[in-house]
Design a protein around this motif. Structure first.
Motif, PDB file in Angstrom:
ATOM      1  N   PHE A  46       0.828  -1.210   0.000  1.00 25.74           N
ATOM      2  CA  PHE A  46       0.000   0.000   0.000  1.00 25.74           C
ATOM      3  C   PHE A  46       0.862   1.260   0.000  1.00 25.74           C
ATOM      4  O   PHE A  46       0.548   2.231  -0.677  1.00 25.74           O
ATOM      5  N   TYR A  47       1.945   1.220   0.753  1.00 20.41           N
ATOM      6  CA  TYR A  47       2.857   2.365   0.828  1.00 20.41           C
ATOM      7  C   TYR A  47       3.427   2.708  -0.548  1.00 20.41           C
ATOM      8  O   TYR A  47       3.602   3.876  -0.884  1.00 20.41           O
ATOM      9  N   ASP A  48       3.705   1.694  -1.339  1.00 17.00           N
ATOM     10  CA  ASP A  48       4.320   1.891  -2.655  1.00 17.00           C
ATOM     11  C   ASP A  48       3.325   2.237  -3.763  1.00 17.00           C
ATOM     12  O   ASP A  48       3.745   2.576  -4.871  1.00 17.00           O
ATOM     13  N   LEU A  49       2.046   2.148  -3.500  1.00 20.00           N
ATOM     14  CA  LEU A  49       1.062   2.478  -4.532  1.00 20.00           C
ATOM     15  C   LEU A  49       1.186   3.943  -4.944  1.00 20.00           C
ATOM     16  O   LEU A  49       1.535   4.801  -4.111  1.00 20.00           O
ATOM     17  N   PRO A  50       0.903   4.256  -6.201  1.00 19.84           N
ATOM     18  CA  PRO A  50       1.027   5.650  -6.674  1.00 19.84           C
ATOM     19  C   PRO A  50       0.207   6.644  -5.856  1.00 19.84           C
ATOM     20  O   PRO A  50       0.617   7.790  -5.699  1.00 19.84           O
ATOM     21  N   TRP A  51      -0.934   6.189  -5.324  1.00 15.93           N
ATOM     22  CA  TRP A  51      -1.775   7.102  -4.542  1.00 15.93           C
ATOM     23  C   TRP A  51      -1.059   7.548  -3.269  1.00 15.93           C
ATOM     24  O   TRP A  51      -1.144   8.721  -2.893  1.00 15.93           O
ATOM     25  N   GLY A  52      -0.379   6.619  -2.633  1.00 16.33           N
ATOM     26  CA  GLY A  52       0.362   6.965  -1.422  1.00 16.33           C
ATOM     27  C   GLY A  52       1.536   7.866  -1.721  1.00 16.33           C
ATOM     28  O   GLY A  52       1.800   8.828  -1.002  1.00 16.33           O
ATOM     29  N   VAL A  53       2.254   7.556  -2.800  1.00 19.69           N
ATOM     30  CA  VAL A  53       3.388   8.387  -3.212  1.00 19.69           C
ATOM     31  C   VAL A  53       2.905   9.804  -3.513  1.00 19.69           C
ATOM     32  O   VAL A  53       3.507  10.789  -3.079  1.00 19.69           O
ATOM     33  N   LEU A  54       1.788   9.912  -4.223  1.00 14.89           N
ATOM     34  CA  LEU A  54       1.217  11.216  -4.559  1.00 14.89           C
ATOM     35  C   LEU A  54       0.853  11.996  -3.293  1.00 14.89           C
ATOM     36  O   LEU A  54       1.207  13.180  -3.158  1.00 14.89           O
ATOM     37  N   ALA A  55       0.171  11.334  -2.359  1.00 17.78           N
ATOM     38  CA  ALA A  55      -0.262  12.008  -1.129  1.00 17.78           C
ATOM     39  C   ALA A  55       0.910  12.421  -0.253  1.00 17.78           C
ATOM     40  O   ALA A  55       0.845  13.435   0.444  1.00 17.78           O
ATOM     41  N   GLU A 110       2.542  18.442  -2.320  1.00 17.13           N
ATOM     42  CA  GLU A 110       2.016  19.283  -1.252  1.00 17.13           C
ATOM     43  C   GLU A 110       0.537  19.556  -1.459  1.00 17.13           C
ATOM     44  O   GLU A 110       0.090  19.922  -2.541  1.00 17.13           O
ATOM     45  N   GLY A 111      -0.244  19.350  -0.421  1.00 22.16           N
ATOM     46  CA  GLY A 111      -1.662  19.652  -0.447  1.00 22.16           C
ATOM     47  C   GLY A 111      -2.569  18.486  -0.802  1.00 22.16           C
ATOM     48  O   GLY A 111      -3.769  18.559  -0.554  1.00 22.16           O
ATOM     49  N   VAL A 112      -2.042  17.417  -1.372  1.00 27.78           N
ATOM     50  CA  VAL A 112      -2.899  16.297  -1.782  1.00 27.78           C
ATOM     51  C   VAL A 112      -3.544  15.638  -0.559  1.00 27.78           C
ATOM     52  O   VAL A 112      -4.749  15.375  -0.553  1.00 27.78           O
ATOM     53  N   PHE A 113      -2.767  15.386   0.473  1.00 33.48           N
ATOM     54  CA  PHE A 113      -3.327  14.752   1.668  1.00 33.48           C
ATOM     55  C   PHE A 113      -4.411  15.638   2.283  1.00 33.48           C
ATOM     56  O   PHE A 113      -5.474  15.157   2.661  1.00 33.48           O
ATOM     57  N   TYR A 114      -4.163  16.942   2.341  1.00 34.57           N
ATOM     58  CA  TYR A 114      -5.136  17.863   2.937  1.00 34.57           C
ATOM     59  C   TYR A 114      -6.382  17.987   2.073  1.00 34.57           C
ATOM     60  O   TYR A 114      -7.499  18.120   2.587  1.00 34.57           O
ATOM     61  N   LEU A 115      -6.225  17.903   0.775  1.00 32.71           N
ATOM     62  CA  LEU A 115      -7.366  17.890  -0.131  1.00 32.71           C
ATOM     63  C   LEU A 115      -8.203  16.635   0.127  1.00 32.71           C
ATOM     64  O   LEU A 115      -9.440  16.705   0.173  1.00 32.71           O
ATOM     65  N   CYS A 116      -7.537  15.512   0.312  1.00 32.09           N
ATOM     66  CA  CYS A 116      -8.254  14.269   0.617  1.00 32.09           C
ATOM     67  C   CYS A 116      -9.007  14.384   1.939  1.00 32.09           C
ATOM     68  O   CYS A 116     -10.151  13.930   2.054  1.00 32.09           O
ATOM     69  N   GLU A 117      -8.383  14.988   2.937  1.00 28.91           N
ATOM     70  CA  GLU A 117      -9.068  15.181   4.216  1.00 28.91           C
ATOM     71  C   GLU A 117     -10.315  16.039   4.042  1.00 28.91           C
ATOM     72  O   GLU A 117     -11.370  15.731   4.606  1.00 28.91           O
ATOM     73  N   THR A 118     -10.201  17.094   3.247  1.00 26.48           N
ATOM     74  CA  THR A 118     -11.340  17.981   3.010  1.00 26.48           C
ATOM     75  C   THR A 118     -12.447  17.252   2.262  1.00 26.48           C
ATOM     76  O   THR A 118     -13.623  17.336   2.631  1.00 26.48           O
ATOM     77  N   LEU A 119     -12.079  16.531   1.205  1.00 23.89           N
ATOM     78  CA  LEU A 119     -13.076  15.782   0.446  1.00 23.89           C
ATOM     79  C   LEU A 119     -13.692  14.664   1.296  1.00 23.89           C
ATOM     80  O   LEU A 119     -14.878  14.342   1.143  1.00 23.89           O
ATOM     81  N   HIS A 120     -12.904  14.091   2.196  1.00 27.62           N
ATOM     82  CA  HIS A 120     -13.411  13.065   3.111  1.00 27.62           C
ATOM     83  C   HIS A 120     -14.518  13.670   3.976  1.00 27.62           C
ATOM     84  O   HIS A 120     -15.563  13.052   4.206  1.00 27.62           O
ATOM     85  N   PHE A 121     -14.308  14.902   4.437  1.00 23.11           N
ATOM     86  CA  PHE A 121     -15.316  15.595   5.239  1.00 23.11           C
ATOM     87  C   PHE A 121     -16.563  15.893   4.409  1.00 23.11           C
ATOM     88  O   PHE A 121     -17.689  15.733   4.889  1.00 23.11           O
ATOM     89  N   VAL A 122     -16.381  16.319   3.157  1.00 24.82           N
ATOM     90  CA  VAL A 122     -17.524  16.583   2.270  1.00 24.82           C
ATOM     91  C   VAL A 122     -18.317  15.294   2.056  1.00 24.82           C
ATOM     92  O   VAL A 122     -19.552  15.286   2.134  1.00 24.82           O
TER      93      VAL A 122
END
Length: 172
Positions: A10-19, A23-35
């Motif tokens: 899971f750590y090596d998946l492109p999604w994890g590398v991207l997040a 910069e900002g991808v993880f925080y965008l995911c947190e925001t969308l998670h809240f939405v």
């Protein structure tokens, strides 16, 4: 990283590398998670509170179209939750609150499947203003309880960070 090969996958998946690296991808995911959570819970409040006894003037079947919003919200949460998990699977997997959250999500899913298989037809057949059966009311209340517990478990993730998780060997 080292350790568990499944977590490394899971750590090596492109999604994890991207997040981790953009910069900002993880925080965008947190925001969308809240939405997604807002869509999910907002829809479930409408769908679940009617069988419990609120809005008697509305037929319970008339609340079912709102389920589409709950499904959209849940889909957003699955995608963003997966990306956030891949960003740091070692941290999440060693967190008791994360384990509890996953267990509660499975229970909420089982409750939904039970409702769809056992109660949905009865609810659809109810006339205007009719009271739902006890099993339907219990399922609706359980749905709300489980989803509020899922929210609480999610909010507790930082508090239990590094606690070893539910499946860690006991400290002696």
């Amino acid at each position: 990283m080292n350790g568990n090969p499944a977590l490394q996958f899971f750590y090596d998946l492109p999604w994890g590398v991207l997040a981790r690296n953009v910069e900002g991808v993880f925080y965008l995911c947190e925001t969308l998670h809240f939405v997604g959570l807002c869509l999910l819970l907002g829809a479930l409040l409408l769908v679940d509170l009617r069988p419990i006894g609120l809005w008697r003037g509305m037929r319970p079947a008339d609340t079912f179209p709102f389920m589409r919003w709950a499904v959209i919200g849940f889909g957003i949460n699955v995608i963003t939750g997966f990306v956030m998990f891949c960003a740091d699977p070692y941290n999440y997997w060693t967190n008791s609150a994360f384990h509890i959250k996953l267990i509660l999500i499975v229970l909420a899913g089982l409750n939904l499947v039970w409702f769809l298989l056992m109660e949905r037809r009865r609810v659809l057949a109810l006339p205007d203003g009719a009271e739902t059966g006890l099993a339907t009311r219990i399922s609706a209340a359980l749905s709300l309880i489980l989803w509020f517990a899922i929210i609480i478990a999610g909010r507790l993730l930082p508090s239990f960070e590094g606690d070893g998780g539910l499946f860690a060997p006991p400290i002696v």
